[in-house]
Design a protein around this motif. Structure first.
Motif, PDB file in Angstrom:
ATOM      1  N   PRO A   6      19.410 -26.572  56.404  1.00  0.00           N
ATOM      2  CA  PRO A   6      20.799 -26.915  56.055  1.00  0.00           C
ATOM      3  C   PRO A   6      20.929 -27.450  54.629  1.00  0.00           C
ATOM      4  N   ALA A   7      19.933 -28.221  54.166  1.00  0.00           N
ATOM      5  CA  ALA A   7      19.993 -28.746  52.799  1.00  0.00           C
ATOM      6  C   ALA A   7      19.978 -27.612  51.764  1.00  0.00           C
ATOM      7  N   LEU A   8      19.151 -26.589  51.975  1.00  0.00           N
ATOM      8  CA  LEU A   8      19.121 -25.455  51.048  1.00  0.00           C
ATOM      9  C   LEU A   8      20.441 -24.690  51.115  1.00  0.00           C
ATOM     10  N   GLN A   9      20.960 -24.501  52.298  1.00  0.00           N
ATOM     11  CA  GLN A   9      22.235 -23.794  52.441  1.00  0.00           C
ATOM     12  C   GLN A   9      23.349 -24.507  51.684  1.00  0.00           C
ATOM     13  N   GLN A  10      23.402 -25.825  51.793  1.00  0.00           N
ATOM     14  CA  GLN A  10      24.417 -26.599  51.072  1.00  0.00           C
ATOM     15  C   GLN A  10      24.216 -26.495  49.565  1.00  0.00           C
ATOM     16  N   HIS A  11      22.962 -26.569  49.133  1.00  0.00           N
ATOM     17  CA  HIS A  11      22.652 -26.467  47.704  1.00  0.00           C
ATOM     18  C   HIS A  11      23.106 -25.114  47.148  1.00  0.00           C
ATOM     19  N   LEU A  12      22.792 -24.035  47.857  1.00  0.00           N
ATOM     20  CA  LEU A  12      23.160 -22.702  47.380  1.00  0.00           C
ATOM     21  C   LEU A  12      24.669 -22.510  47.396  1.00  0.00           C
ATOM     22  N   ALA A  13      25.338 -23.032  48.416  1.00  0.00           N
ATOM     23  CA  ALA A  13      26.790 -22.885  48.515  1.00  0.00           C
ATOM     24  C   ALA A  13      27.508 -23.661  47.409  1.00  0.00           C
ATOM     25  N   ALA A  14      26.947 -24.770  46.973  1.00  0.00           N
ATOM     26  CA  ALA A  14      27.587 -25.609  45.959  1.00  0.00           C
ATOM     27  C   ALA A  14      27.227 -25.205  44.541  1.00  0.00           C
ATOM     28  N   GLY A  15      26.216 -24.356  44.396  1.00  0.00           N
ATOM     29  CA  GLY A  15      25.739 -23.987  43.067  1.00  0.00           C
ATOM     30  C   GLY A  15      26.735 -23.136  42.313  1.00  0.00           C
ATOM     31  N   PRO A  16      26.541 -23.017  41.006  1.00  0.00           N
ATOM     32  CA  PRO A  16      27.454 -22.202  40.198  1.00  0.00           C
ATOM     33  C   PRO A  16      27.296 -20.715  40.537  1.00  0.00           C
ATOM     34  N   LEU A  17      28.400 -19.993  40.448  1.00  0.00           N
ATOM     35  CA  LEU A  17      28.356 -18.547  40.649  1.00  0.00           C
ATOM     36  C   LEU A  17      27.803 -17.886  39.394  1.00  0.00           C
ATOM     37  N   PRO A  18      27.121 -16.752  39.559  1.00  0.00           N
ATOM     38  CA  PRO A  18      26.620 -16.050  38.367  1.00  0.00           C
ATOM     39  C   PRO A  18      27.788 -15.615  37.473  1.00  0.00           C
ATOM     40  N   ARG A  19      27.564 -15.672  36.181  1.00  0.00           N
ATOM     41  CA  ARG A  19      28.575 -15.220  35.225  1.00  0.00           C
ATOM     42  C   ARG A  19      28.250 -13.805  34.788  1.00  0.00           C
ATOM     43  N   ALA A  20      29.286 -13.007  34.654  1.00  0.00           N
ATOM     44  CA  ALA A  20      29.095 -11.655  34.137  1.00  0.00           C
ATOM     45  C   ALA A  20      28.668 -11.740  32.675  1.00  0.00           C
ATOM     46  N   THR A  21      27.688 -10.945  32.308  1.00  0.00           N
ATOM     47  CA  THR A  21      27.190 -10.903  30.937  1.00  0.00           C
ATOM     48  C   THR A  21      27.317  -9.467  30.434  1.00  0.00           C
ATOM     49  N   PRO A  22      27.120  -9.244  29.133  1.00  0.00           N
ATOM     50  CA  PRO A  22      27.135  -7.861  28.639  1.00  0.00           C
ATOM     51  C   PRO A  22      26.127  -6.981  29.383  1.00  0.00           C
ATOM     52  N   GLN A  23      25.012  -7.569  29.820  1.00  0.00           N
ATOM     53  CA  GLN A  23      24.024  -6.803  30.563  1.00  0.00           C
ATOM     54  C   GLN A  23      24.632  -6.248  31.857  1.00  0.00           C
ATOM     55  N   TRP A  24      25.479  -7.021  32.507  1.00  0.00           N
ATOM     56  CA  TRP A  24      26.113  -6.555  33.739  1.00  0.00           C
ATOM     57  C   TRP A  24      26.990  -5.341  33.457  1.00  0.00           C
ATOM     58  N   SER A  25      27.673  -5.362  32.313  1.00  0.00           N
ATOM     59  CA  SER A  25      28.514  -4.218  31.940  1.00  0.00           C
ATOM     60  C   SER A  25      27.659  -2.966  31.759  1.00  0.00           C
ATOM     61  N   GLU A  26      26.495  -3.138  31.135  1.00  0.00           N
ATOM     62  CA  GLU A  26      25.581  -2.008  30.960  1.00  0.00           C
ATOM     63  C   GLU A  26      25.117  -1.480  32.314  1.00  0.00           C
ATOM     64  N   TRP A  27      24.758  -2.390  33.209  1.00  0.00           N
ATOM     65  CA  TRP A  27      24.320  -1.964  34.539  1.00  0.00           C
ATOM     66  C   TRP A  27      25.451  -1.223  35.265  1.00  0.00           C
ATOM     67  N   ALA A  28      26.673  -1.741  35.150  1.00  0.00           N
ATOM     68  CA  ALA A  28      27.814  -1.097  35.814  1.00  0.00           C
ATOM     69  C   ALA A  28      28.042   0.304  35.243  1.00  0.00           C
ATOM     70  N   ALA A  29      27.890   0.449  33.923  1.00  0.00           N
ATOM     71  CA  ALA A  29      28.090   1.761  33.301  1.00  0.00           C
ATOM     72  C   ALA A  29      27.106   2.790  33.834  1.00  0.00           C
ATOM     73  N   HIS A  30      25.918   2.348  34.193  1.00  0.00           N
ATOM     74  CA  HIS A  30      24.891   3.247  34.736  1.00  0.00           C
ATOM     75  C   HIS A  30      24.892   3.262  36.264  1.00  0.00           C
ATOM     76  N   ARG A  31      25.810   2.480  36.873  1.00  0.00           N
ATOM     77  CA  ARG A  31      25.861   2.330  38.334  1.00  0.00           C
ATOM     78  C   ARG A  31      24.465   1.947  38.852  1.00  0.00           C
ATOM     79  N   ALA A  32      23.926   0.911  38.247  1.00  0.00           N
ATOM     80  CA  ALA A  32      22.541   0.505  38.495  1.00  0.00           C
ATOM     81  C   ALA A  32      22.427  -0.440  39.686  1.00  0.00           C
ATOM     82  N   HIS A  33      21.248  -0.427  40.247  1.00  0.00           N
ATOM     83  CA  HIS A  33      20.841  -1.418  41.244  1.00  0.00           C
ATOM     84  C   HIS A  33      19.509  -1.995  40.769  1.00  0.00           C
ATOM     85  N   ILE A  34      19.132  -3.108  41.331  1.00  0.00           N
ATOM     86  CA  ILE A  34      17.897  -3.784  40.925  1.00  0.00           C
ATOM     87  C   ILE A  34      16.859  -3.622  42.024  1.00  0.00           C
TER      88      ILE A  34
END
Length: 104
Positions: A6-34
């Motif tokens: 439960p402590a990890l679940q709370q920590h992850l739920a309260a953490g900051p959301l990832p921010r979109a970066t220019p790299q994300w735009s590049e991945w989206a342009a290629h319809r990429a997955h990791i």
């Protein structure tokens, strides 16, 4: 989350959301997955386990792969994990991610 305390679940739920970066735009342009593959961790050994805690470290090699055949190797990351004993299994209690040593 079946594998986390439960402590990890709370920590992850309260953490900051990832921010979109220019790299994300590049991945989206290629319809990429990791894709991610674990590789042996070579470094300082984790603490010695006891009856209530286990410690694990591993490295993750990642590659972005586009639907159009494009690919890009990403920096390896090291994951440090602490698991705590539960009545019938081990649960992940803490996670720390860092870029692997020697990576940019």
């Amino acid at each position: 989350m079946r594998w986390g305390t439960p402590a990890l679940q709370q920590h992850l739920a309260a953490g900051p959301l990832p921010r979109a970066t220019p790299q994300w735009s590049e991945w989206a342009a290629h319809r990429a997955h990791i894709t991610a593959h674990t590789v042996p961790y070579i470094g300082e050994p984790p603490p010695i386990p006891d009856t209530q805690h286990q410690y694990v470290a591993l490295q993750i090699a990642r590659t972005a792969i586009g639907d159009d055949g494009w690919h890009q190797n990403l920096p390896e990351i090291t994951v440090y994990c602490t698991a705590s004993a539960a009545p019938d299994r081990w649960l992940v209690d803490q996670l720390q991610l860092t870029e692997a040593a020697g990576q940019p």
